[in-house]
Design an enzyme around this catalytic site. Sequence first.
Site, PDB file in Angstrom:
ATOM      1  N   LYS A  81       0.850  -1.205   0.000  1.00  0.00           N
ATOM      2  CA  LYS A  81       0.000   0.000   0.000  1.00  0.00           C
ATOM      3  C   LYS A  81       0.877   1.243   0.000  1.00  0.00           C
ATOM      4  O   LYS A  81       1.839   1.326   0.774  1.00  0.00           O
ATOM      5  CB  LYS A  81      -0.896  -0.031   1.244  1.00  0.00           C
ATOM      6  CG  LYS A  81      -1.915   1.099   1.332  1.00  0.00           C
ATOM      7  CD  LYS A  81      -2.788   0.940   2.583  1.00  0.00           C
ATOM      8  CE  LYS A  81      -3.862   2.017   2.670  1.00  0.00           C
ATOM      9  NZ  LYS A  81      -4.700   1.842   3.897  1.00  0.00           N
ATOM     10  N   SER A 151      -9.485   2.130   2.714  1.00  0.00           N
ATOM     11  CA  SER A 151      -8.524   2.850   1.908  1.00  0.00           C
ATOM     12  C   SER A 151      -7.477   1.956   1.253  1.00  0.00           C
ATOM     13  O   SER A 151      -6.770   2.397   0.364  1.00  0.00           O
ATOM     14  CB  SER A 151      -7.810   3.884   2.772  1.00  0.00           C
ATOM     15  OG  SER A 151      -7.041   3.248   3.779  1.00  0.00           O
ATOM     16  N   SER A 175     -10.152  -0.220   6.930  1.00  0.00           N
ATOM     17  CA  SER A 175      -9.477  -0.118   5.630  1.00  0.00           C
ATOM     18  C   SER A 175      -8.837  -1.392   5.107  1.00  0.00           C
ATOM     19  O   SER A 175      -8.356  -1.420   3.981  1.00  0.00           O
ATOM     20  CB  SER A 175      -8.413   0.985   5.673  1.00  0.00           C
ATOM     21  OG  SER A 175      -9.006   2.259   5.655  1.00  0.00           O
TER      22      SER A 175
END
Lengths: 451, 451
Positions: A81, A151, A175
């Site tokens: 990420k 996210s 997330s």
Amino acid sequence: MQVPAKLWSLTATEVLSLIERDLLTAEDYAKELLSRIELRDGVVKAWQYLDPDLVLSQARALDRVPRDQRGRLHGVAIAVKDIMDTKDMPAEYGSVLYRGNRPSADASPVEILRRAGALIVGKTTTTEFAVLNSGPGTTNPHDANRTPGGSSAGSAAAVADFHVPLSLGTQTGGSVIRPASYTGTYAMKPTYNTVSGGGVKVASLEFDTIGYFARSIDDLKLATDVLRVTAQKPVGKTALNDVKVGFVKSPFWLSAGPGTIAAMAKAAEILRRHGVAVEDVEFPDAFSDATTLRRMFDVVFAADAGAAFYKDYLMDTSRTMLDPAIRAFVDEAPKLSRADVRQAFDYYAALRPVLDEIAERYSALVTPSATDEAPLGLGDMGSSVFNSVWTAAHMPVIHVPAFVGPNGMPVGLSLVARQYDDQHLLSIARILGGPLMSEGGWQETLVSSDS
Amino acid sequence: MQVPAKLWSLTATEVLSLIERDLLTAEDYAKELLSRIELRDGVVKAWQYLDPDLVLSQARALDRVPRDQRGRLHGVAIAVKDIMDTKDMPAEYGSVLYRGNRPSADASPVEILRRAGALIVGKTTTTEFAVLNSGPGTTNPHDANRTPGGSSAGSAAAVADFHVPLSLGTQTGGSVIRPASYTGTYAMKPTYNTVSGGGVKVASLEFDTIGYFARSIDDLKLATDVLRVTAQKPVGKTALNDVKVGFVKSPFWLSAGPGTIAAMAKAAEILRRHGVAVEDVEFPDAFSDATTLRRMFDVVFAADAGAAFYKDYLMDTSRTMLDPAIRAFVDEAPKLSRADVRQAFDYYAALRPVLDEIAERYSALVTPSATDEAPLGLGDMGSSVFNSVWTAAHMPVIHVPAFVGPNGMPVGLSLVARQYDDQHLLSIARILGGPLMSEGGWQETLVSSDS
């Protein structure tokens, strides 16, 4: 043994086995993945940064490592990420303020995986500072008209769409677990701060937790073992009729849509049929008000985010680089009542031993991972109401993607255990995962539909 | 107004006033400080990294900033503990593993101060990862045969010895307040995580707190306001006879030496004489056992440090770069009992509202900052028994260096308030600081003895 076709469809554990027996090189594996990504990423858009030449040169370097010096993840492809620092790739944190930012070192989880021999494929999309609820154009691999959730959008999509078998994400509210539910992957959010977040952009120091996506429980365990969450002894229980689970609809149950309602009912039915003891569990009265739970979460987050983003706020001298919502956290932080902030931190601190005590009575708790299947559109990445309490409670959560929603999209459920019982939870997830996955109704179609 | 001689002896607030009125340039000020450092640092050894050319070029750049674009710390010289990342200087974290490490960005507090116009002079010494209790050769400016305390050794010594008026440190146990006591500086450890630690090497995520050293309460307030701890309204009280303080000998009182015992008695006597209401305060029974308080602290620290240092442990492939004590944290972490770890985190979480409630009854609590004056030798940087509970409680602490020990060394006391009452605590420290500093007995001699 034959080397299977569709190498990209293998789990990390399967790939390790092939490489170990010299049936596959890291380079050949990387090429297969790059082809898959090339074929699919025009639609999925999971990657924020991916340099095929860097991937291949890393893979060739791994192939040159002598057998006795290879790590436990030798050759396993991993996506990171883009909220995490990487020494050989940009880290943009989902923000134009950090466009082209080149950190000098790997974030702690990246360094650990890289030293175990992982092939760091690239950086996956996220929302601005992993806080906003829209942004990247990443689509759900099962329906490009739907969000993959956020996210950790790209990390979920990259694993769901078979670009990589493992990826790193972070969770402050929901997330990791929510995008896992939306995209039909397994995922784990281990106990808070058992994987260090050094070098990961902070939003809430109290809630931010490293997590990871995979396509099997074995791979979640592999990541857990390498990241060294708590290398303590797994549970001894193995028979389904020794397992007792507590079903927690939670104070947020009114937010559950048809897919989630059906998944909870079906899970209870399947597990009961297999001899598992199933009980309903309520939150204790002192913590049963959804509005209060949410408000306390929001106050802690607001206090933390105000401190975390103050540096970025100052760096944004033109006031055009940060989203107004990020700037607002800094502007509003001084207006928070000190009494409210103390109360909010103390509230979740007091909830932790209470939830641990409840979890202790069961092999695991079962609770929704999302309100429903992934919503249509990319502008709203979904709600974290079913996740944030467990994140704030610092408890380990494993997502199992067993069910299917009214529109054919995946819907999963969360298994939750006491803080630090990560290995126990992995054992329980493996035991329960068998019947849930085979009878829950979710059918993976991406392997057969693409070539 | 004349520009005073011995510019290096001025506080930050005084320097700002001179620069603002064009009576002093940042460059001339920097040259004075560099001369002072040149004269003294052969003995004090406060600096891990200091490049005079970089300091002067930064100072000249500051002088070129138009008046209407200058920040609140324009030209103020600041030292940074070498546990914090700096974009233009190495960050070695007290470890040979990071020798020559050049981060790509400033740590959050450094970035905030730099954007306010601070002149970042250099990096100050610390122990390995700010965790060990010996290491740097830094000496106490008041007696080179004594330790300045640790782990923020250089930051304390640089302020005490008038190299800079302000410095940044970090505290996990007592790494700011104790060296402030040993070296006779003011210091503040604000409420936990009200100043973000992004880019600061982590030891314990639960306890690590940014702090700062200064030579006046005004300068502590200046740093607090710029770092934006909590910009909430200060206390209204101003008269000494409106103030009520609680004297907390704490469960560790048996560790107090003659200097600390005398300082506590003298402080009570001075304050009472000035009309302050003084009461003795005991820890509540549930938290009154010193051994338990210490053990719980150690368990949380051990769990956190095991996660925090795992990356470094792996990087130390030769097993010769990290101190064995650092490696031991990683080796021992998996052996911690999960029940013990849960209990230890919950113990301090439960203590926080209890101590807040006690602190609320008083304008401030008064408690020892160290067991006694700085010990002889550099091999033992002293004990944090009197600090660690307040650090773990996340409460703001201000050190006031008012007293003198049996060997003529400084001894100070801590003022403590509820979490987030940082501005209130600054107000109270200013009110109490007057009589304590003028009648406590500590006399600064470094300004007059050197030229």
